[in-house]
Structures are given as structure tokens and as C-alpha cells.
Write a protein that holds these residues in place. Structure first.
Motif, PDB file in Angstrom:
ATOM      1  N   ASN A 126      73.117  53.786   5.691  1.00  0.00           N
ATOM      2  CA  ASN A 126      74.267  53.467   6.803  1.00  0.00           C
ATOM      3  C   ASN A 126      74.466  54.812   7.614  1.00  0.00           C
ATOM      4  O   ASN A 126      74.238  56.005   7.232  1.00  0.00           O
ATOM      5  N   PHE A 127      75.075  54.545   8.745  1.00  0.00           N
ATOM      6  CA  PHE A 127      75.348  55.643   9.768  1.00  0.00           C
ATOM      7  C   PHE A 127      76.069  56.666   9.121  1.00  0.00           C
ATOM      8  O   PHE A 127      75.965  57.905   9.412  1.00  0.00           O
ATOM      9  N   ARG A 128      77.216  56.388   8.677  1.00  0.00           N
ATOM     10  CA  ARG A 128      78.119  57.199   8.179  1.00  0.00           C
ATOM     11  C   ARG A 128      77.453  58.382   7.113  1.00  0.00           C
ATOM     12  O   ARG A 128      77.815  59.289   7.198  1.00  0.00           O
ATOM     13  N   VAL A 129      76.838  57.738   6.155  1.00  0.00           N
ATOM     14  CA  VAL A 129      76.081  58.669   5.450  1.00  0.00           C
ATOM     15  C   VAL A 129      75.061  59.856   5.895  1.00  0.00           C
ATOM     16  O   VAL A 129      75.236  60.864   5.799  1.00  0.00           O
ATOM     17  N   ARG A 130      74.311  58.959   6.949  1.00  0.00           N
ATOM     18  CA  ARG A 130      73.421  60.121   7.667  1.00  0.00           C
ATOM     19  C   ARG A 130      74.043  61.025   8.563  1.00  0.00           C
ATOM     20  O   ARG A 130      73.641  62.183   8.681  1.00  0.00           O
ATOM     21  N   MET A 131      75.183  60.612   8.978  1.00  0.00           N
ATOM     22  CA  MET A 131      76.073  61.425   9.933  1.00  0.00           C
ATOM     23  C   MET A 131      76.464  62.603   9.308  1.00  0.00           C
ATOM     24  O   MET A 131      76.463  63.856   9.465  1.00  0.00           O
ATOM     25  N   VAL A 136      77.547  67.950   7.230  1.00  0.00           N
ATOM     26  CA  VAL A 136      77.986  68.685   6.279  1.00  0.00           C
ATOM     27  C   VAL A 136      76.944  69.434   5.277  1.00  0.00           C
ATOM     28  O   VAL A 136      77.197  70.550   4.797  1.00  0.00           O
ATOM     29  N   GLY A 137      75.715  68.915   5.438  1.00  0.00           N
ATOM     30  CA  GLY A 137      74.885  69.598   4.644  1.00  0.00           C
ATOM     31  C   GLY A 137      74.698  69.444   3.026  1.00  0.00           C
ATOM     32  O   GLY A 137      75.680  68.886   2.653  1.00  0.00           O
ATOM     33  N   PRO A 138      73.789  69.804   2.498  1.00  0.00           N
ATOM     34  CA  PRO A 138      73.559  69.686   0.888  1.00  0.00           C
ATOM     35  C   PRO A 138      74.665  70.105   0.105  1.00  0.00           C
ATOM     36  O   PRO A 138      75.062  69.553  -1.025  1.00  0.00           O
ATOM     37  N   GLU A 139      75.247  71.211   0.468  1.00  0.00           N
ATOM     38  CA  GLU A 139      76.444  72.100  -0.326  1.00  0.00           C
ATOM     39  C   GLU A 139      77.581  71.292  -0.510  1.00  0.00           C
ATOM     40  O   GLU A 139      78.251  71.572  -1.201  1.00  0.00           O
ATOM     41  N   ARG A 140      77.796  70.194   0.453  1.00  0.00           N
ATOM     42  CA  ARG A 140      78.847  69.471   0.497  1.00  0.00           C
ATOM     43  C   ARG A 140      80.490  70.205   0.411  1.00  0.00           C
ATOM     44  O   ARG A 140      81.271  69.895  -0.578  1.00  0.00           O
ATOM     45  N   GLY A 143      86.029  71.266   2.419  1.00  0.00           N
ATOM     46  CA  GLY A 143      86.823  71.617   3.739  1.00  0.00           C
ATOM     47  C   GLY A 143      86.049  70.794   5.042  1.00  0.00           C
ATOM     48  O   GLY A 143      86.412  70.231   5.859  1.00  0.00           O
ATOM     49  N   ARG A 144      84.715  71.057   4.927  1.00  0.00           N
ATOM     50  CA  ARG A 144      83.650  70.773   6.024  1.00  0.00           C
ATOM     51  C   ARG A 144      83.530  69.161   6.118  1.00  0.00           C
ATOM     52  O   ARG A 144      83.456  68.544   7.150  1.00  0.00           O
ATOM     53  N   LEU A 145      83.623  68.524   4.946  1.00  0.00           N
ATOM     54  CA  LEU A 145      83.316  67.228   4.803  1.00  0.00           C
ATOM     55  C   LEU A 145      84.436  66.345   5.302  1.00  0.00           C
ATOM     56  O   LEU A 145      84.467  65.324   6.238  1.00  0.00           O
ATOM     57  N   VAL A 146      85.823  67.027   5.030  1.00  0.00           N
ATOM     58  CA  VAL A 146      87.075  66.380   5.534  1.00  0.00           C
ATOM     59  C   VAL A 146      87.088  66.533   7.157  1.00  0.00           C
ATOM     60  O   VAL A 146      87.329  65.570   7.882  1.00  0.00           O
ATOM     61  N   ALA A 147      86.620  67.741   7.635  1.00  0.00           N
ATOM     62  CA  ALA A 147      86.784  68.070   9.012  1.00  0.00           C
ATOM     63  C   ALA A 147      85.759  66.911   9.583  1.00  0.00           C
ATOM     64  O   ALA A 147      85.986  66.603  10.706  1.00  0.00           O
ATOM     65  N   ALA A 148      84.534  66.901   9.136  1.00  0.00           N
ATOM     66  CA  ALA A 148      83.346  66.167   9.766  1.00  0.00           C
ATOM     67  C   ALA A 148      84.050  64.372   9.822  1.00  0.00           C
ATOM     68  O   ALA A 148      83.656  63.804  10.751  1.00  0.00           O
ATOM     69  N   GLN A 149      84.674  64.162   8.814  1.00  0.00           N
ATOM     70  CA  GLN A 149      85.006  62.706   8.829  1.00  0.00           C
ATOM     71  C   GLN A 149      86.222  62.487   9.664  1.00  0.00           C
ATOM     72  O   GLN A 149      86.136  61.354  10.341  1.00  0.00           O
ATOM     73  N   VAL A 150      87.265  63.513   9.782  1.00  0.00           N
ATOM     74  CA  VAL A 150      88.308  63.510  10.950  1.00  0.00           C
ATOM     75  C   VAL A 150      87.487  63.314  12.390  1.00  0.00           C
ATOM     76  O   VAL A 150      87.856  62.515  13.033  1.00  0.00           O
ATOM     77  N   ALA A 151      86.334  64.115  12.527  1.00  0.00           N
ATOM     78  CA  ALA A 151      85.735  64.176  13.839  1.00  0.00           C
ATOM     79  C   ALA A 151      85.447  62.968  14.060  1.00  0.00           C
ATOM     80  O   ALA A 151      85.710  62.160  15.035  1.00  0.00           O
TER      81      ALA A 151
END
Lengths: 189, 189
Positions: A126-131, A136-140, A143-151
Motif C-alpha cells: 500500500n501507498f502509505r507503507v511505501r511512502m 522515514v528509512g529503515p531506522e524508523r 520523531g521522523r515517523l510522526v512528522a512524515a505521517q503528519v506531512a
């Protein structure tokens, strides 16, 4: 074919444009196949010739936007550096959102279409997983995951927002891109 | 009342908790009054005693979250400085989102509940308008309007996201607040 008589392909195109308009006004749930037939001035049988269910119509309406988004994600996946992946995805995503504002507004309020973004599409993840993988990259990092989802969620909903429907494409694109770059730690364009 | 026999208030509370659980699993559209009655082990008539329609149940499920959000917006509206208004609204909004994650996830995927956020509530102007007035101010700077919309929509959707369902409340709160402050130009807490 005689002039003025619509061929099947032409009817399909008009059908999808009419369906998008009705979906936008009444929601997918609130639109019937009969309403689509009436708006087109054809019989319900003529609609059935092209699509068996309303879900099939909703999918066909969403298809061009999903196809463009898939191309954007694929191009971003081909970039080697993280910064380039983020920039490609963000710019392309904002472009797709702005180009398909009416569709995005449906995406965000209708479960039928929202499901397509979170389910696999054409056999791909699914697109969300790919985006998220791209941003976010492999280190997950959390803070970056939350920022990317909000974006991603915020840009999609804001792009489809009725409050900004009167805003021209170029201004909307520029401001959404500014916000996305700020969230994802990229320099302003 | 004999021990073990539920009174009407108790049934109402259990009914709303059960409805939220079923709505989360099947969507509001996919949940019937019969399903709610079956899950509670009561008759459909017992459900009708409390609520006449499924929409009434959905509204009652959303009510506590909307009431808390209203209190947050009111408190922010009482602040005199723009910075204090932004800080109050952002902190309170993130708190409500984190406290009502399951509900927020419904808000964002269900048209019935999403409508409540954009319609007036208890005779007041809709939440989105009130929040934008607080965050953007009378001059309606376009960049700020886009940033505020991305912040509110993005925080709500990310807070209700299944991807982050396993994350503890405190971490989710801290990261959503960081993102919101960055978007709205406030110093980090």
C-alpha cells in the motif's frame, strides 16, 4: 460512427466525470447508479454496460490519481540518497494532490476510496507503507515517523479542503511544499 | 436495585462503549443496531429505549471528545496574546487527540462523525472555523493558514493512525506537540 452519437469509450469518460461530480456533492454512499444514469441522460442498463457496481465506478474514478501517485513513488524509490528520495516524493505528492483536489477531498471523507490507499494496489504494497519507507528509512526514528505521517495526511486533507478550493493551483502547491519541507527537515525550495 | 441487574444509565454507558468498539471494527456504516444489541446481550428494543437511530448513537459516542475539544477552544479564545492562544489550543488539541485515539480514528474515516466537526455543535460555530481563527488570526496570512490546516488535520489523523496504535500516550503526545510547534512557529517545549 455518426457525429453526435457517443461511442462506448466516450460514454465511459463522461460517466466517470459525472460520477466524480455526484460523489463530490453527495458522497459515494449518497450516490446511486440511477442518479449517475439520470445525470448522463442514459438508462441504468447503459451504466451497467460499463460497471457492475458503484465500487467499481469509485475505483475507476480514483485510478488516474493512484496511477500518478504510483509513478511518483517509483521514481522516488529509484533515488539513492535519502534527501533526493524525500524531495522527489514530496514534490510529486504535492503535485498529485493539487492536480486531483476534488478526488482527494473524496479520498479523505469516503471509506470506499480511503480503503484503496491503505490496501494493496495492482499487487503492490500500500501507498502509505511505501511512502513511509521512503520518508522515514529503515531506522524508523519515531520523531521522523510522526512528522512524515503528519506531512502526508495533512497535505492530502489540506489540498482537498473546501476552505482552499478558491486558491489557485500554483499558490496551493508552493505553500504545501513549504510546509512539507519544514516538517521533513529539507531546505526551502 | 438488585445487585447484578443493570440500570438504564449503566446500560447506556455499556451501549456506548460497545458501539465504539463495533464502529472501530466495522465502521459506523457497517454496524447495525442489531449487532450492538447482540454484543450487549440485550434485545433491539432495549437499544431503542436509549437511541432511536444509529446516528444518535454515533453522536453520543463522539460527545465526550467534542465536549473536551470545546473546553480547549474556549480556554484558548480567552487568551489575549496570539502566542498564548496557539500554545493553549495546540497543547489541548493534542491532549484530546491522544486521549480519544479510537474515536479520532473513526472521525477521520467516517462521514457521519466527520460531519460533526464541520457542522455547528451545540449552536456554536464549527470547530474548524474556531480553531483556524485562533491559529491564523484576522489577517488570514495564506502560508499560516495552510500550515495551520496541515497541523490540525495531520495531528488528528496521525494520532488516530493504526501504525502508531502501540505507541504509549506520553511519547505520542510529545512528538505530535513537537510537530505542531514546528509548523506553527512556536519554540519547542
Amino acid at each position: 460512427m455518426a457525429a453526435g452519437v457517443a461511442g462506448p469509450e466516450d460514454t465511459r469518460t463522461r460517466l466517470l466525470a459525472t460520477a466524480l461530480k455526484l460523489f463530490t456533492e453527495h458522497g459515494v454512499q449518497g450516490t446511486s447508479l440511477q442518479m449517475i444514469a439520470d445525470a448522463l441522460g442514459v438508462t441504468k442498463a447503459a451504466v451497467y454496460y460499463h460497471f457492475k457496481t458503484k465500487d467499481e465506478i469509485a475505483e475507476a474514478v480514483a485510478e488516474p490519481g493512484l496511477r500518478e501517485l504510483d509513478a511518483v513513488v517509483e521514481e522516488a524509490e529509484r533515488q539513492r540518497r535519502r534527501g533526493a528520495r524525500t524531495d522527489h516524493l514530496l514534490t510529486g505528492f504535492v503535485d498529485v494532490v493539487v492536480r486531483h483536489r476534488a478526488l482527494i477531498s473524496l479520498f479523505s471523507s469516503d471509506p470506499t476510496i480511503a480503503r484503496m490507499l491503505t490496501c494493496s494496489w495492482n499487487g503492490k504494497e500500500n501507498f502509505r507503507v511505501r511512502m513511509m519507507d521512503l520518508l522515514v528509512g529503515p531506522e524508523r526514528d519515531l520523531g521522523r515517523l510522526v512528522a512524515a505521517q503528519v506531512a502526508i495526511a495533512g497535505i492530502a486533507l489540506t489540498g482537498g479542503s473546501e476552505d482552499l478550493a478558491a486558491l489557485d493551483d500554483e499558490s496551493l502547491r508552493r505553500h504545501l511544499l513549504d510546509v512539507g519541507r519544514k516538517l521533513l527537515g529539507r531546505p526551502r525550495a
